[in-house]
Scaffold this active site. Structure first.
Site, PDB file in Angstrom:
ATOM      1  N   ASN A 117       9.904   4.082   2.688  1.00 59.50           N
ATOM      2  CA  ASN A 117       9.796   3.545   4.033  1.00 59.50           C
ATOM      3  C   ASN A 117      11.097   2.838   4.389  1.00 59.50           C
ATOM      4  O   ASN A 117      11.849   2.393   3.520  1.00 59.50           O
ATOM      5  CB  ASN A 117       8.673   2.494   4.081  1.00 59.50           C
ATOM      6  CG  ASN A 117       7.290   3.103   3.963  1.00 59.50           C
ATOM      7  OD1 ASN A 117       6.630   3.361   4.951  1.00 59.50           O
ATOM      8  ND2 ASN A 117       6.852   3.343   2.731  1.00 59.50           N
TER       9      ASN A 117
ATOM     10  N   CYS B   1       6.658   9.949  -0.401  1.00 55.22           N
ATOM     11  CA  CYS B   1       5.540  10.775   0.052  1.00 55.22           C
ATOM     12  C   CYS B   1       5.273  11.791  -1.033  1.00 55.22           C
ATOM     13  O   CYS B   1       6.186  12.499  -1.451  1.00 55.22           O
ATOM     14  CB  CYS B   1       5.880  11.474   1.370  1.00 55.22           C
ATOM     15  SG  CYS B   1       4.603  12.637   1.905  1.00 55.22           S
TER      16      CYS B   1
ATOM     17  N   HIS C  72       6.266   3.945  12.562  1.00 56.73           N
ATOM     18  CA  HIS C  72       6.344   3.902  11.095  1.00 56.73           C
ATOM     19  C   HIS C  72       7.395   4.934  10.675  1.00 56.73           C
ATOM     20  O   HIS C  72       7.177   6.130  10.841  1.00 56.73           O
ATOM     21  CB  HIS C  72       4.939   4.252  10.567  1.00 56.73           C
ATOM     22  CG  HIS C  72       4.826   4.445   9.089  1.00 56.73           C
ATOM     23  ND1 HIS C  72       4.024   3.646   8.297  1.00 56.73           N
ATOM     24  CD2 HIS C  72       5.354   5.367   8.237  1.00 56.73           C
ATOM     25  CE1 HIS C  72       4.073   4.060   7.039  1.00 56.73           C
ATOM     26  NE2 HIS C  72       4.876   5.102   6.982  1.00 56.73           N
TER      27      HIS C  72
ATOM     28  N   HIS D 143      10.397   6.429   7.798  1.00 52.83           N
ATOM     29  CA  HIS D 143      10.924   6.501   6.435  1.00 52.83           C
ATOM     30  C   HIS D 143      12.426   6.760   6.509  1.00 52.83           C
ATOM     31  O   HIS D 143      12.924   7.250   7.517  1.00 52.83           O
ATOM     32  CB  HIS D 143      10.225   7.620   5.645  1.00 52.83           C
ATOM     33  CG  HIS D 143       8.853   7.235   5.177  1.00 52.83           C
ATOM     34  ND1 HIS D 143       8.474   7.252   3.864  1.00 52.83           N
ATOM     35  CD2 HIS D 143       7.762   6.809   5.869  1.00 52.83           C
ATOM     36  CE1 HIS D 143       7.208   6.866   3.749  1.00 52.83           C
ATOM     37  NE2 HIS D 143       6.751   6.596   4.951  1.00 52.83           N
TER      38      HIS D 143
ATOM     39  N   ARG E 125       0.837  -1.198   0.000  1.00 56.29           N
ATOM     40  CA  ARG E 125       0.000   0.000   0.000  1.00 56.29           C
ATOM     41  C   ARG E 125       0.883   1.264   0.000  1.00 56.29           C
ATOM     42  O   ARG E 125       1.073   1.893  -1.029  1.00 56.29           O
ATOM     43  CB  ARG E 125      -0.942   0.005   1.228  1.00 56.29           C
ATOM     44  CG  ARG E 125      -2.204   0.850   1.027  1.00 56.29           C
ATOM     45  CD  ARG E 125      -2.001   2.349   1.137  1.00 56.29           C
ATOM     46  NE  ARG E 125      -1.420   2.748   2.423  1.00 56.29           N
ATOM     47  CZ  ARG E 125      -0.952   3.971   2.661  1.00 56.29           C
ATOM     48  NH1 ARG E 125      -0.994   4.895   1.718  1.00 56.29           N
ATOM     49  NH2 ARG E 125      -0.417   4.268   3.833  1.00 56.29           N
ATOM     50  N   ASP E 126       1.464   1.594   1.116  1.00 49.63           N
ATOM     51  CA  ASP E 126       2.256   2.823   1.210  1.00 49.63           C
ATOM     52  C   ASP E 126       3.395   2.803   0.189  1.00 49.63           C
ATOM     53  O   ASP E 126       3.760   3.845  -0.374  1.00 49.63           O
ATOM     54  CB  ASP E 126       2.810   2.962   2.639  1.00 49.63           C
ATOM     55  CG  ASP E 126       3.373   4.345   2.924  1.00 49.63           C
ATOM     56  OD1 ASP E 126       3.269   5.221   2.055  1.00 49.63           O
ATOM     57  OD2 ASP E 126       3.921   4.554   4.015  1.00 49.63           O
TER      58      ASP E 126
END
Lengths: 310, 310
Positions: A248, A239, A206, A208, A15-16
């Site tokens: 990430n 992002c 979470h 990055h 997803r991300d």
């Protein structure tokens, strides 16, 4: 430690990660990536997003993917940006949804076109519906350390947001350094306060790797007691509001470090590298993980072996 | 912190870095790199090695470089593998030499063809001569966590080695993860014991980024109280006995993290990137630093500016 303490890795690559790649994958390719992650022992996976396929073409067909997921001791989640997404996730049969509340007003506006107050109202409503639907909800606080538009975020803002979300019934809050701006000192400062107030078990992190500090931040959070982390296979991600940002923190980097530190992630690195190779081939992007070369050499040498089940 | 605490960065790129590059640079190129580092505010630099130019062509002409170094508040060091090297360094006018004692017998044999006992005898003798010569000596314990031939190194072995070196008069001991094998948990475990026994002021750390954990290890050591680190511009380096190993932890990565954590390194990141670009052009190697892309964007945006003096 005699019996290894567990740390949960939630792979947000499908997803991300994929949402921020130049190339859009077909649902069957995304499913193959999820299966490769499962094959490596990753049991928590963010499988997609219930969002408009026009707004985010990369997440088109998430319901088709969900319909083909295996059953078992797996923890699949999907992002929902609004009530429509929540309903679609429910209809698709999801047990867990994740929603994103940015700590800064500008990020909420840019991300989902809501003000802070609107986002909180939405989150509270979803958390209420979740309870009656027996839906698990991961409440993710984005830009928890720094916002690309407003700069540093005050710790009290994040603490207050956590208080509100837990009061509204959130079972778990994810603290996200969305643009990869935090240093380990900032992670330690905020996470130690949150752990003291809310306990480590209801919190996850979470990170990055934009400034190269992803693993250092994971370590800082582990030292604060955090035992659940988002990561993305191959270091996928980015992002849209932080141009050029690295992705990430890579799942293989995190797993290598935590395994070596004596924690039980349940993840096999040789199988995990197969998933990284798969997504690199699918997207045409090289992996961003710092440990890949070394892990591959261990596989060649037979130090890291594929799971028999693979 | 109101007044920023200082952390010293010792750039070992011109020695540990260049010695392990495929391309050999001319002494004038190496001098230009040292000048670029000085221009960024790096005041501790390992400028070369007094070693046989036949055995290590990359370090040929170190005396010529030393003769052209500026005077001032700078801390230049050079590696010496034997007594001949010590004498050459003295004649060249060096004030500081560094010597390497591996914690494992096999590494000493491979590195300088001495047994552990022979290396310790050599080190003790050099430390004695240093005192009468007013020469500063950095005693570096290589493979302090893991040896590529013997595997994990027992902490007690390193503690005993430190005891011996300090007893022999070593002003400073550098703990080196030569092949980049340690995790932050292992760094914390060993460094907390060493700091408790010997104090943080006489210890420094040297990490490689082979498994992507370089910065996490720096952070772990900072948390133990260490305030001096080796690093190499551009992430140069490697280890002839750890094929394919990534280089030293990159100076720009370390400086970015420590500056952001509120420490005073005295180093300007915009100027430092000039040094990284220079050595990348000189060697034809891309930088290994994880933070480069982000730092360059800050320079473009005017957030990080070149020092006026440059």
């Amino acid at each position: 430690m005699t019996i290894a303490e567990k740390i949960i890795i939630n792979d947000v690559g499908p997803r991300d990660g994929l949402q921020n790649q130049a190339k859009t994958l077909e649902p069957q390719q995304r499913l193959a990536l999820i299966q490769a992650l499962l094959n490596a022992g990753v049991k928590h996976i963010e499988v997609g997003s219930f969002v408009s396929p026009i707004a985010v073409p990369a997440m088109r067909g998430t319901a088709d993917i969900v319909a083909q997921l295996p059953t078992g001791d797996f923890h699949f989640s999907a992002l929902i940006p609004n009530f429509k997404g929540y309903e679609l996730a429910k209809v698709a049969g999801m047990n867990t949804v994740s929603l994103v509340i940015a700590a800064s007003n500008s990020m909420n506006k840019k991300n989902i076109n809501m003000s802070n107050a609107e986002v909180l109202s939405f989150a509270t409503e979803v958390l209420g519906r979740s309870r009656s639907d027996s839906m698990n909800t991961l409440a993710c606080i984005a830009t928890a350390w720094e916002c690309p538009f407003e700069g540093l975020v005050a710790e009290q803002t994040v603490i207050d947001l956590c208080t509100t979300l837990f009061a509204a019934g959130a079972p778990e809050v994810v603290l996200a350094d969305t643009i990869g701006a935090a240093s380990p000192a900032q992670v330690k400062s905020l996470m130690s306060k949150l752990v003291a107030q809310f306990g480590a078990k209801r919190l996850s992190c979470h990170f990055h790797d934009t400034r190269g500090m992803g693993l250092a931040n994971v370590y800082a959070a582990v030292e604060c007691g955090i035992r659940k982390f988002d990561a993305a296979i191959g270091g996928l991600g980015g992002c849209p509001f932080a141009p050029g940002a690295s992705g990430n923190v890579a799942t293989e980097d995190v797993v290598l470090m935590l395994n070596q530190m004596g924690y039980d992630t349940g993840i096999n690195l040789a199988n995990l590298i197969q998933a990284a190779d798969l997504v690199a081939a699918q997207t045409g992007s090289l992996t961003n993980a710092g440990s890949t070369k070394w892990i591959k050499r261990q596989i060649e040498k037979g130090v890291f072996k594929l799971n028999a089940s693979s």
